[in-house]
Design a protein around this motif. Structure first.
Motif: not given
Length: 356
Positions: A161, A164, A182
């Motif tokens: 997370e 991303s 993500h």
């Protein structure tokens, strides 16, 4: 009289005045041979419509005749693309699990096929986080790849997370949670676990066991689905942690099946590989399948239908998922923001469970 686009720097149909033995090593060499500019040659070899069809075909024919191939590396440098996709297998939940795991190889094979057909090379990495949170940034920040595919989220959801949020060309196989940053493609594991337990219960099992470690997100969700179905039906459920590392799996399953021989009549395995090892151990203990004990796996790997008896399992659409991962990654490389994909599981009933 010349024809074609004026911007090509003289891309008309100038006849080839050179001998057949002329060495053609660069775009400039081919341009002199064709009597056009290097830019026109570059556009013609790339199939650009800016060069008229007749000129384009003549240049391509000359390139074939002289065995000329454009410098792919230079082309990639100009476009700021590497033509390479990183494929990473994160193993924070089970450091001893190997790339040779049957699920990894099946998904990896489909990803490789899709990437190759899309013109990408593949860079494979097996990542052991081991307390460090920079394992993913080392790949995304390397400058060696155009994007990253993750085979699983392991226990690294928060790390994925975080990365991303600033690195967009990233797609994972795994769980789709509401609101996550993500992009993930995977199976509804909660529904799959519930489906497996409900099938066993409907076919007469009353003492269930779930075999598998729940440190990874996907298997934890499968266990929760099994537990919910068991609770609603009022049947017993035993959780037996089993390693995903093949070197340890067999011995653990052997001990578990011997210890719980008379306490379990329905087994949900966290993966097909675990289920196959269960079948082997139960056969050695002369347990009848499915009469004494029913077994259901998860994945529907190609080997699942070759066991004796053939394995009942929860199917993940691995090939479809691999294509979706590559398609979504290509879209993200192009600057788009495709949503994730949660695929429904499907029960594949074979010989290790009784008919409902």
């Amino acid at each position: 009289m010349t024809s074609g686009m004026g911007s090509g720097g003289g891309d008309g149909d100038v006849p080839d005045n050179s001998g057949a033995d002329t060495k053609v090593r660069t775009l400039a060499d081919l341009a002199r041979l064709a009597g056009v500019s290097a830019g026109t040659v570059s556009r013609a070899l790339a199939g650009k419509s800016l060069v008229n069809a007749k000129t384009r075909e003549r240049i391509q024919a000359l390139a074939r005749e002289h065995g000329f191939r454009p410098n792919q590396m230079a082309s990639k440098l100009r476009s700021r693309r590497t033509g390479v996709v990183g494929v990473v297998i994160p193993l924070g939940h089970e450091k001893r699990q190997q790339i040779s795991d049957a699920f990894f190889l099946t998904l990896l094979g489909h990803l490789a096929d899709e990437l190759t057909e899309s013109g990408y090379d593949l860079m494979l990495s097996r990542a052991i986080p081991d307390g460090s949170s920079d394992w993913l940034e080392r790949m995304t920040g390397s400058g060696m790849v155009d994007g990253v595919l993750l085979i699983g989220q392991s226990d690294q959801f928060d790390v994925i997370e975080q990365v991303s949020a600033s690195y967009r060309p990233l797609v994972a196989w795994g769980t789709c949670r509401e609101g996550q940053h993500h992009c993930a493609v995977g199976t509804d594991n909660l529904a799959g676990g519930r489906m497996a337990a409900e099938h066993l219960i409907a076919s007469g099992a009353r003492r269930l066991a779930f075999l598998g470690e729940t440190l990874g997100i996907e298997i934890e969700e499968r266990h929760r689905g099994v537990a919910a179905a068991a609770a609603e039906a009022g049947v017993d459920l035993l959780h037996i942690p089993i390693s995903l590392a093949s070197a340890e799996m067999g011995a653990q399953i052997k001990a578990a099946t011997e210890e719980n021989e008379h306490d379990v009549d329905g087994i949900v395995a966290a993966s097909d590989l675990i289920a196959m090892n269960v079948l082997h151990c139960l056969h050695e203990q002369e347990r009848r399948i499915p009469d004494d004990t029913q077994v259901i796996g998860f994945d529907d790997l190609p080997l699942a239908q070759l066991t004796m008896p053939p394995l009942t399992t929860i199917r993940q659409e691995i090939a479809i998922g691999a294509k979706a991962m590559v398609d979504k990654l290509k879209a993200r490389i192009a600057g788009e923001e495709p949503a994730g994909l949660k695929m429904p599981p499907r029960l594949v009933q074979r010989g290790t469970t009784r008919p409902v």
